[in-house]
Design a protein around this motif. Structure first.
Motif, PDB file in Angstrom:
ATOM      1  N   VAL A   1       0.858  -1.193   0.000  1.00  0.00           N
ATOM      2  CA  VAL A   1       0.000   0.000   0.000  1.00  0.00           C
ATOM      3  C   VAL A   1       0.891   1.240   0.000  1.00  0.00           C
ATOM      4  CG1 VAL A   1      -1.841   1.268   1.145  1.00  0.00           C
ATOM      5  CG2 VAL A   1      -1.778  -1.237   1.297  1.00  0.00           C
ATOM      6  N   ASP A   2       0.792   2.039  -1.058  1.00  0.00           N
ATOM      7  CA  ASP A   2       1.567   3.275  -1.159  1.00  0.00           C
ATOM      8  C   ASP A   2       0.635   4.474  -1.254  1.00  0.00           C
ATOM      9  OD1 ASP A   2       4.483   2.501  -1.438  1.00  0.00           O
ATOM     10  OD2 ASP A   2       3.603   1.261  -3.015  1.00  0.00           O
ATOM     11  N   HIS A   3       0.974   5.540  -0.539  1.00  0.00           N
ATOM     12  CA  HIS A   3       0.318   6.827  -0.733  1.00  0.00           C
ATOM     13  C   HIS A   3       1.195   7.641  -1.677  1.00  0.00           C
ATOM     14  CE1 HIS A   3      -2.347   6.940   3.144  1.00  0.00           C
ATOM     15  NE2 HIS A   3      -2.572   5.900   2.379  1.00  0.00           N
ATOM     16  N   VAL A   4       0.636   8.025  -2.809  1.00  0.00           N
ATOM     17  CA  VAL A   4       1.341   8.900  -3.737  1.00  0.00           C
ATOM     18  C   VAL A   4       0.819  10.314  -3.476  1.00  0.00           C
ATOM     19  CG1 VAL A   4       1.918   9.371  -6.130  1.00  0.00           C
ATOM     20  CG2 VAL A   4       1.465   7.021  -5.405  1.00  0.00           C
TER      21      VAL A   4
ATOM     22  N   GLY B   1      -0.732  18.321  -1.546  1.00  0.00           N
ATOM     23  CA  GLY B   1      -1.113  17.495  -0.406  1.00  0.00           C
ATOM     24  C   GLY B   1      -2.095  16.387  -0.731  1.00  0.00           C
ATOM     25  N   LYS B   2      -2.606  16.352  -1.944  1.00  0.00           N
ATOM     26  CA  LYS B   2      -3.541  15.292  -2.336  1.00  0.00           C
ATOM     27  C   LYS B   2      -2.848  13.937  -2.300  1.00  0.00           C
ATOM     28  CE  LYS B   2      -4.456  13.954  -6.561  1.00  0.00           C
ATOM     29  NZ  LYS B   2      -4.886  13.890  -7.964  1.00  0.00           N
ATOM     30  N   ARG B   3      -3.571  12.933  -1.790  1.00  0.00           N
ATOM     31  CA  ARG B   3      -3.027  11.576  -1.724  1.00  0.00           C
ATOM     32  C   ARG B   3      -3.888  10.635  -2.566  1.00  0.00           C
ATOM     33  NH1 ARG B   3       0.091  10.132   3.248  1.00  0.00           N
ATOM     34  NH2 ARG B   3       0.699  12.107   4.214  1.00  0.00           N
ATOM     35  N   VAL B   4      -3.238   9.825  -3.368  1.00  0.00           N
ATOM     36  CA  VAL B   4      -3.894   8.729  -4.074  1.00  0.00           C
ATOM     37  C   VAL B   4      -3.318   7.432  -3.520  1.00  0.00           C
ATOM     38  CG1 VAL B   4      -4.099   7.532  -6.280  1.00  0.00           C
ATOM     39  CG2 VAL B   4      -4.457   9.988  -6.166  1.00  0.00           C
ATOM     40  N   ILE B   5      -4.183   6.498  -3.173  1.00  0.00           N
ATOM     41  CA  ILE B   5      -3.753   5.228  -2.575  1.00  0.00           C
ATOM     42  C   ILE B   5      -3.587   4.203  -3.687  1.00  0.00           C
ATOM     43  CG2 ILE B   5      -4.318   3.432  -0.901  1.00  0.00           C
ATOM     44  CD1 ILE B   5      -6.152   5.560   0.460  1.00  0.00           C
ATOM     45  N   LEU B   6      -2.357   3.790  -3.925  1.00  0.00           N
ATOM     46  CA  LEU B   6      -2.023   2.837  -4.982  1.00  0.00           C
ATOM     47  C   LEU B   6      -1.724   1.483  -4.360  1.00  0.00           C
ATOM     48  CD1 LEU B   6      -1.336   2.287  -8.004  1.00  0.00           C
ATOM     49  CD2 LEU B   6       1.009   2.979  -7.465  1.00  0.00           C
ATOM     50  N   LEU B   7      -2.397   0.447  -4.836  1.00  0.00           N
ATOM     51  CA  LEU B   7      -2.243  -0.893  -4.266  1.00  0.00           C
ATOM     52  C   LEU B   7      -1.372  -1.775  -5.165  1.00  0.00           C
ATOM     53  CD1 LEU B   7      -5.927  -1.528  -3.075  1.00  0.00           C
ATOM     54  CD2 LEU B   7      -4.040  -0.388  -1.879  1.00  0.00           C
ATOM     55  N   ALA B   8      -0.416  -2.460  -4.541  1.00  0.00           N
ATOM     56  CA  ALA B   8       0.469  -3.434  -5.206  1.00  0.00           C
ATOM     57  C   ALA B   8       1.212  -2.837  -6.393  1.00  0.00           C
ATOM     58  CB  ALA B   8      -0.326  -4.660  -5.660  1.00  0.00           C
ATOM     59  N   GLU B   9       1.447  -1.524  -6.344  1.00  0.00           N
ATOM     60  CA  GLU B   9       2.160  -0.826  -7.416  1.00  0.00           C
ATOM     61  C   GLU B   9       1.551  -1.117  -8.790  1.00  0.00           C
ATOM     62  OE1 GLU B   9       6.400  -1.136  -7.216  1.00  0.00           O
ATOM     63  OE2 GLU B   9       6.436  -0.992  -5.034  1.00  0.00           O
ATOM     64  N   GLY B  10       0.227  -1.296  -8.818  1.00  0.00           N
ATOM     65  CA  GLY B  10      -0.481  -1.524 -10.071  1.00  0.00           C
ATOM     66  C   GLY B  10      -0.477  -2.956 -10.554  1.00  0.00           C
ATOM     67  N   ARG B  11       0.035  -3.882  -9.746  1.00  0.00           N
ATOM     68  CA  ARG B  11       0.037  -5.292 -10.140  1.00  0.00           C
ATOM     69  C   ARG B  11      -1.241  -5.979  -9.638  1.00  0.00           C
ATOM     70  NH1 ARG B  11       5.116  -6.756 -12.061  1.00  0.00           N
ATOM     71  NH2 ARG B  11       6.705  -5.169 -11.702  1.00  0.00           N
ATOM     72  N   LEU B  12      -1.396  -7.226 -10.005  1.00  0.00           N
ATOM     73  CA  LEU B  12      -2.603  -7.996  -9.697  1.00  0.00           C
ATOM     74  C   LEU B  12      -2.940  -7.935  -8.206  1.00  0.00           C
ATOM     75  CD1 LEU B  12      -4.809  -9.929 -10.675  1.00  0.00           C
ATOM     76  CD2 LEU B  12      -3.180 -11.794 -10.424  1.00  0.00           C
ATOM     77  N   LEU B  13      -4.089  -7.348  -7.883  1.00  0.00           N
ATOM     78  CA  LEU B  13      -4.440  -7.064  -6.493  1.00  0.00           C
ATOM     79  C   LEU B  13      -4.631  -8.313  -5.649  1.00  0.00           C
ATOM     80  CD1 LEU B  13      -5.455  -5.064  -4.239  1.00  0.00           C
ATOM     81  CD2 LEU B  13      -7.741  -5.467  -5.150  1.00  0.00           C
ATOM     82  N   ASN B  14      -5.458  -9.251  -6.136  1.00  0.00           N
ATOM     83  CA  ASN B  14      -5.851 -10.337  -5.233  1.00  0.00           C
ATOM     84  C   ASN B  14      -4.682 -11.231  -4.823  1.00  0.00           C
ATOM     85  OD1 ASN B  14      -5.609 -11.553  -7.742  1.00  0.00           O
ATOM     86  ND2 ASN B  14      -7.711 -12.315  -7.823  1.00  0.00           N
ATOM     87  N   LEU B  15      -3.831 -11.598  -5.757  1.00  0.00           N
ATOM     88  CA  LEU B  15      -2.719 -12.481  -5.401  1.00  0.00           C
ATOM     89  C   LEU B  15      -1.520 -11.732  -4.829  1.00  0.00           C
ATOM     90  CD1 LEU B  15      -3.080 -15.018  -8.280  1.00  0.00           C
ATOM     91  CD2 LEU B  15      -2.835 -15.650  -5.881  1.00  0.00           C
ATOM     92  N   SER B  16      -1.483 -10.409  -5.002  1.00  0.00           N
ATOM     93  CA  SER B  16      -0.404  -9.615  -4.410  1.00  0.00           C
ATOM     94  C   SER B  16      -0.725  -9.218  -2.975  1.00  0.00           C
ATOM     95  CB  SER B  16      -0.152  -8.344  -5.234  1.00  0.00           C
ATOM     96  OG  SER B  16       0.303  -8.655  -6.527  1.00  0.00           O
TER      97      SER B  16
END
Length: 551
Positions: free
Chosen positions: A444-447, A452-467
């Motif tokens: 889990v990364d906050h970009v 000051g706006k934050r976008v929450i990026l999961l698994a650096e854009g890779r397959l969510l469920n298995l990552s």
């Protein structure tokens, strides 16, 4: 208890009246407190307001509110990232899966490529995080076997015949407990296997160790770099005294690597089994260009893969991945799902069931019409990008979410990918000096934008469920059984049956895979009478549908 009388009763009434007045004062004081966008509630004021509520028991201990601030570095080191995620929420990292908690607790940050490890048999032909975790991985595999009874049944039925004797299979898939059951089934059927991971985040280190302990040459660990990823693939293919003759791929990276770097070895391959839409697309490109010199089986478009793994698996695992990483409540959230294929259908159904307001983007008018008939609004991404809380990609395409669209997302928006490849979200465009990355949890990364706006990026854009989570074991049993039968079919097919092209799994084989899994539900199939079979023009034992039938 008897009711008080006389003066005692009067005192009770007076005390009650006093309590009501003091409670009203507290209510007025509390309601006067406002929390605006640019200010925070004074916790001390709130605490003192509640302490004004009358009580007839002495307060022994004052509750204190402690604000714990954590400083983040812009690009944390490996050690910094690990300690950071554990300090933020140890329970969150432990909850990914039992395997993940064991893996992430390791303090050893040495790259597996820099280690010399030997299993109990004296072999060092593998590269995993820690071979000492093999016993724990074995327990994970045993748990998976309990919900993969159909694959185990196939193993028992064919084990004596050894239909894969002489097969040298090189595989590139997610390395999980469920995949391990498939690999050990292939070994039991006579195959020799070498394996690597198709995703740098999906490997269960304990499972990789358990497979390596049994003699399977595994080159994979969770958190590989891009360089590690290709190194592992090369080590699987390029082994002294061992040349693969069959490929099981997920995404096409292994096939692409062999085709480009080892063309002479590639030409001698007897067959390729591919299970992802990305990998199948690559195979069709090679076939169209006349460069595919071996037969390939398209498992992704088999009924048992499309309708079960892609649809039902994603219907459950999308929620699991989002919940574990963000703790989000879906009710009332606005979500856009890019793509309404089988994966998109599963994601939309799950999100809608929990009260999310879901809209869909599509390029295909048929899929778009299906989305409309299922009650989803079909939009262009630019029309909703400023309002949505969650953006999910599942198209198999590239640049589905661009930097311009990421710039226009609102603060706190979540972005993730349910497709196989990491090309759907333009993550590379976010690695610029003006943006700050904060790792807040595992995957889990906050970009953070300059304003000051934050976008929450999961698994650096890779397959969510298995990552970020796990997937249902039973569904993977269906896919794994399909893969095993496809490998058996290609390896044992007489010369000339399959030419240098891409083939779909025979309908009869699809039906056989489904039938093996019906016993789990105590399901009983109705049998056609001779007269009924004649009327429909079918064989009583199937196949029951023509190849063009749409399930």
């Amino acid at each position: 208890m008897s009711e008080p009388e006389g003066d005692a009763k009067l005192e009770v009434v007076k005390q009650a009246s006093k309590d009501v007045k003091e409670s009203e004062n507290v209510a007025e004081k509390y309601s006067a407190m406002t929390v605006s966008k640019n200010s925070e509630m004074n916790m001390g004021e709130l605490s003192s307001a509640f302490s004004a509520v009358p009580t007839h028991k002495p307060v022994k201990k004052q509750i204190q509110f402690v604000e714990d601030k954590q400083e983040f570095s812009r690009f944390p080191t490996k050690t910094g990232r690990r300690s950071l995620s554990r300090s933020i929420s140890q329970s969150s990292t432990d909850s990914y899966s039992s395997a993940a908690s064991y893996t992430d607790s390791s303090d050893d940050e040495t790259s597996p490529r820099d280690k010399t490890q030997v299993n109990s048999k004296g072999s060092s032909d593998f590269c995993v995080k820690n071979i000492k975790q093999a016993e724990f991985g074995r327990r994970e595999i045993e748990i998976a076997e309990q919900d993969m009874s159909a694959l185990i049944s196939l193993r028992k039925r064919a084990q004596s015949e050894k239909p894969l004797a002489g097969a040298k299979i090189v595989g590139c898939t997610h390395i999980t407990a469920q995949t391990a059951v498939l690999i050990e089934t292939l070994v039991a059927l006579g195959a020799q296997c070498r394996w690597t991971a198709c995703n740098i985040y999906s490997t269960q280190n304990e499972v990789a160790a358990a497979l390596s302990e049994t003699g399977v040459a595994v080159f994979a660990w969770k958190g590989e770099s891009e360089d590690d990823f290709w190194w592992c693939i090369d080590r699987c293919v390029n082994s002294e005294g061992w040349q693969p003759n069959t490929i099981l791929d997920d995404g096409g990276d292994l096939t692409h690597w062999m085709y480009k770097k080892y063309p002479n070895v590639f030409k001698k391959i007897r067959g390729i089994v591919e299970e992802s839409v990305t990998g199948v697309h690559r195979l069709y490109q090679l076939s169209k260009a006349g460069k595919l010199c071996v037969p390939a089986m398209n498992v992704n478009d088999s009924v048992t893969k499309q309708k079960f793994d892609n649809l039902y698996c994603c219907r459950e695992s999308i929620l699991d991945g989002l919940k574990r990483t963000t703790d989000i409540m879906f009710g009332g959230k606005q979500v856009v799902v890019c793509g309404y294929g089988e994966v998109g259908k599963g994601c939309c159904a799950a999100l809608k069931a929990l009260g999310a307001i879901v809209c869909v983007t599509e390029i295909d008018p048929i899929c778009a019409l299906q989305a409309c008939m299922d009650g989803f609004r079909v939009v262009k991404l630019n029309e909703v990008i400023r309002q949505v809380d969650v953006t999910i990609t599942c198209t198999g395409n590239k640049n589905v979410v661009t930097r311009d669209q990421l710039d226009r997302m609102k603060n706190g928006s979540i972005v993730c990918n349910m497709g196989h490849s990491n090309t759907e979200i333009d993550v590379a465009s976010l690695r610029t000096p003006e943006l700050t990355w904060e790792r807040v949890r595992s995957q889990v990364d906050h970009v953070i934008w300059p304003d000051g706006k934050r976008v929450i990026l999961l698994a650096e854009g890779r397959l969510l469920n298995l990552s970020c989570s796990t997937v249902p074991t039973f569904v993977l049993s269906i896919t794994a059984t399909t893969q095993a039968l496809a490998l058996i079919e290609l390896y044992n097919a007489p010369e000339g049956r399959y030419k240098q092209d891409v083939y779909l799994l025979p309908k009869k084989m699809d039906e056989y895979v489904a039938s093996l899994h019906l016993a789990t539900f105590d399901a009983h199939l109705t049998e056609l009478s001779d007269d009924q079979a004649k009327y429909l023009g079918l064989n009583k034992n199937g196949p029951f549908k023509p190849n063009y039938y749409r399930y």
